[in-house]
Write an enzyme that holds these catalytic residues in place. Sequence first.
Site, PDB file in Angstrom:
ATOM      1  N   ARG A 522      52.391  29.429  36.235  1.00 16.96           N
ATOM      2  CA  ARG A 522      51.653  29.522  37.302  1.00 16.96           C
ATOM      3  C   ARG A 522      50.130  29.691  37.220  1.00 16.96           C
ATOM      4  O   ARG A 522      49.966  31.031  36.622  1.00 16.96           O
ATOM      5  CB  ARG A 522      52.103  30.182  38.711  1.00 16.96           C
ATOM      6  N   TRP A 568      41.307  39.511  45.155  1.00 15.64           N
ATOM      7  CA  TRP A 568      41.914  38.033  44.434  1.00 15.64           C
ATOM      8  C   TRP A 568      40.582  37.359  43.816  1.00 15.64           C
ATOM      9  O   TRP A 568      40.709  35.932  44.012  1.00 15.64           O
ATOM     10  CB  TRP A 568      42.745  37.495  45.539  1.00 15.64           C
ATOM     11  N   ASP A 606      44.920  39.822  57.590  1.00 12.15           N
ATOM     12  CA  ASP A 606      46.101  40.350  56.411  1.00 12.15           C
ATOM     13  C   ASP A 606      45.444  40.969  55.574  1.00 12.15           C
ATOM     14  O   ASP A 606      44.302  40.369  54.947  1.00 12.15           O
ATOM     15  CB  ASP A 606      46.553  38.651  55.979  1.00 12.15           C
ATOM     16  N   HIS A 701      62.205  33.841  51.608  1.00  9.26           N
ATOM     17  CA  HIS A 701      62.207  33.048  50.128  1.00  9.26           C
ATOM     18  C   HIS A 701      63.186  32.339  49.478  1.00  9.26           C
ATOM     19  O   HIS A 701      63.177  31.633  48.438  1.00  9.26           O
ATOM     20  CB  HIS A 701      62.170  34.275  49.200  1.00  9.26           C
TER      21      HIS A 701
HETATM   22  N1  GLN Z   1      48.930  34.653  57.018  1.00  3.67           N
HETATM   23  C1  GLN Z   1      49.412  34.176  55.904  1.00  3.67           C
HETATM   24  C2  GLN Z   1      50.676  33.361  55.734  1.00  3.67           C
HETATM   25  O1  GLN Z   1      51.374  33.205  56.821  1.00  3.67           O
HETATM   26  C3  GLN Z   1      49.807  35.364  55.112  1.00  3.67           C
HETATM   27  C4  GLN Z   1      50.248  35.391  53.582  1.00  3.67           C
HETATM   28  C5  GLN Z   1      50.513  36.735  52.830  1.00  3.67           C
HETATM   29  O2  GLN Z   1      50.756  37.520  53.274  1.00  3.67           O
HETATM   30  N2  GLN Z   1      50.208  36.543  51.534  1.00  3.67           N
HETATM   31  O3  GLN Z   1      50.799  32.623  55.024  1.00  3.67           O
END
Ligand code: GLN
Length: 763
Positions: A522, A568, A606, A701
């Site tokens: 990845r 990021w 977030d 997951h």
């Molecule tokens: N709002 C984003 C989602 O639901 C949050 C992603 C994350 O926390 N990495 O994909």
Amino acid sequence: MEQFVASNLGFPRIGENREWKKTLEAYWANKMDEATLEQEMKSLRLDQLKQQQERGISLIPVNTFTLYDQMLDTSTMFGLIPERFGYEGGPVTLNTYFAMARGSKDAVACEMTKWFNMNYHYIVPELGQLKPVLTINRPLIAYQEAKSELGIATKPVLIGPYTYVKLSKGYPKEQLSEWVHTLLLLYQTIVAELQAEGVSWVQIDEPSLTGDVTAEEIALVRECYEQLHQSAPELNIMLQTYFDSVEYYSELIHLPVQGIGLDFVHGLERNLQALEQGSFPTDKALGVGIIDGRNIWRSNLQTKLQLLQRIQAAAPDSTLIIQPSCSLMHVPVSTEREVKLEPLLKQNLAFAYEKLEEIQLLTRILQNNDSTAMDTFSQIRHSSEITEQLNFSSARRDAESEQSLLQRYKISRTTPFATRYQLQQEQFKLPLLPTTTIGSFPQTAEVRKARQLWRKGEWTDTQYTEFIQDQIREWITIQEDIGLDVLVHGEFERTDMVEYFGEKLAGFAFTTNGWVQSYGSRCVKPPIIYGNVAFQSPMTVQETLFAQSLTKKPVKGMLTGPVTILNWSFVRDDIPRKDVTMQIAAALAEEVKALEEAGILMIQVDEPALREGLPLKKRDWDNYLEWAVRAFLLSTSNVQDTTQIHTHMCYCEFHDMIDAIKALDADVISIESSRSNADIIEAFESNVYDKGIGLGVYDIHSPRVPRMDELDGMINRALRVLPSELFWINPDCGLKTRGMKETCEALIIMVQSANNARQRLLK
Ligand code: GLN
Ligand code: ZN
């Protein structure tokens, strides 16, 4: 040895056009046999060595090339293979190797976690009851290969025993020393064999020496290197550190090794201070990590030369090995294909190839003791001219200071949570234990296809917008049918939570081919923050408002937080990271305002990457957390009391940063928890959290749909430590990666389970 030597610590394995990734994935998809895989990989590996040689590097690292990850290579080299993979000794097969990395039908994969504070992930060794044996001497084989195929005498690289064990799991902390000693025997064999082969330098990476190190640990490190030296007295050992300044500098420089590698970019201040205060032993080489291995900017060579002169003055009799601050695997390969970037920006980029050229040039200047020779002089001048041109360009000039931002934006909501809570309750009239999701819904092949068509120009903007609206409409209906209380629009228009915002803010640029490995095959292409970040026009209002127009239930707006956008991206390094974060925060504050004005009264910001930005040394945490929290507050505090701010974090180990989490003052926080259920709930027994909180009640997951009794159990357990008026019910994040069917089935059960819990509470 010469007084100045050009060296490298590690190289991107992915290839100029991600050939490495493509080869691996072809093999995994059974489109390539093992022999072809080996052959292709060998040719990539050798090519990478040649590229380094052509750029004048004398100490070329080997054994940094891998088929997945270097930590995993080390584990398999030592036969440290968890029982579930059915390994029975002897050479480790490719099947076993990849099963550890990716799981197999009989065994779950090994855990993967962040490599220090990087966005690279390594495979975590599980030591447990295993007995290590040397299955293969990898660095030796890599050395022999380069020697016989290319005639290059390379520098084998190993992850050091201290760091390897520190990064492993499955043993009690008290057994650190025992494990290091056990493995040391194998390391001794390795170095003895390298010496017998005639190897000149070996690089042993101990990045853990830049984190928090105890006095006992440093004694352990001393023992290790004494013994390694005894096992191979003729071999030159470079004890290599990176990512920050070393702890216990004066102990380290007196170890019986022949070189100490220090990071003079990310640990500059403290490493330089230590160097200038002490006297560096004349019998050792100093590895000078001078070119930034974690960022993509061309260096101002004038400045670098001045720094090198200062370093030389502090170690006048030592060999200086000129090198990057860490492995170059964390930057892309070559800027050559970046033809779409503005010329000034492109000229200011240095990826792996260009960084090696900088190292070569600096070394040559030092060797000739001459920076005035025509060709070098003009190159140095060019580098400082273009870096200054960028620094004084309109994109960078007049960066607004935090001070000035703070005159325009509040960093506190003034009204206390308790009052806001009342006002928000009256406004939203949500039931007890409100249900919601974290933001995204399945990004099906259809969604990705649509975006591609639009990007290629085969679809018009209108066509694409209508497509996105259809998706939103479909999912609003689904959410209403399922009976969720707070809805989301689903994030169908976003490929990535940082790129989406970067494309709409001023100050960002995007490369064509700037890939770096994130884990396994990845790769990610981080945005580049090159200029002042600024809000231009609303980024999320249209989709959110469209969703809200379809329902009477509240729709939660979805933004990525300032610290996550920072962490990021590749970030400009002419001003402090903190200042860049504040600029992003101000831009997000404008977006929050735009959403609020449009009538969106719940807004989630977030911050999944807040934690990974933590410095390596605990004593530096407070400083980071302070500005990280301030940035979040700047984005979220400029709203009415009735506007409900949510935040989300993808991890739950936050007992060590709970004060910072509280200081975010979000009305509601949702955190991932289903994979750690008991732990997190225990954390709340000892820590009071007194604002709205949602714990992910099921793991997204895996495609498996959770059972009702599992959810009931999870919710009940949480309600034992968290007040029911503050508790929200949501899944973990990442529904974007799931299919539609399992998502709906799971959410239906989640809503039922919330209803069950309400019934129990109301009884
Ligand atoms: N709002 C984003 C989602 O639901 C949050 C992603 C994350 O926390 N990495 O994909
Ligand atoms: Zn998350």
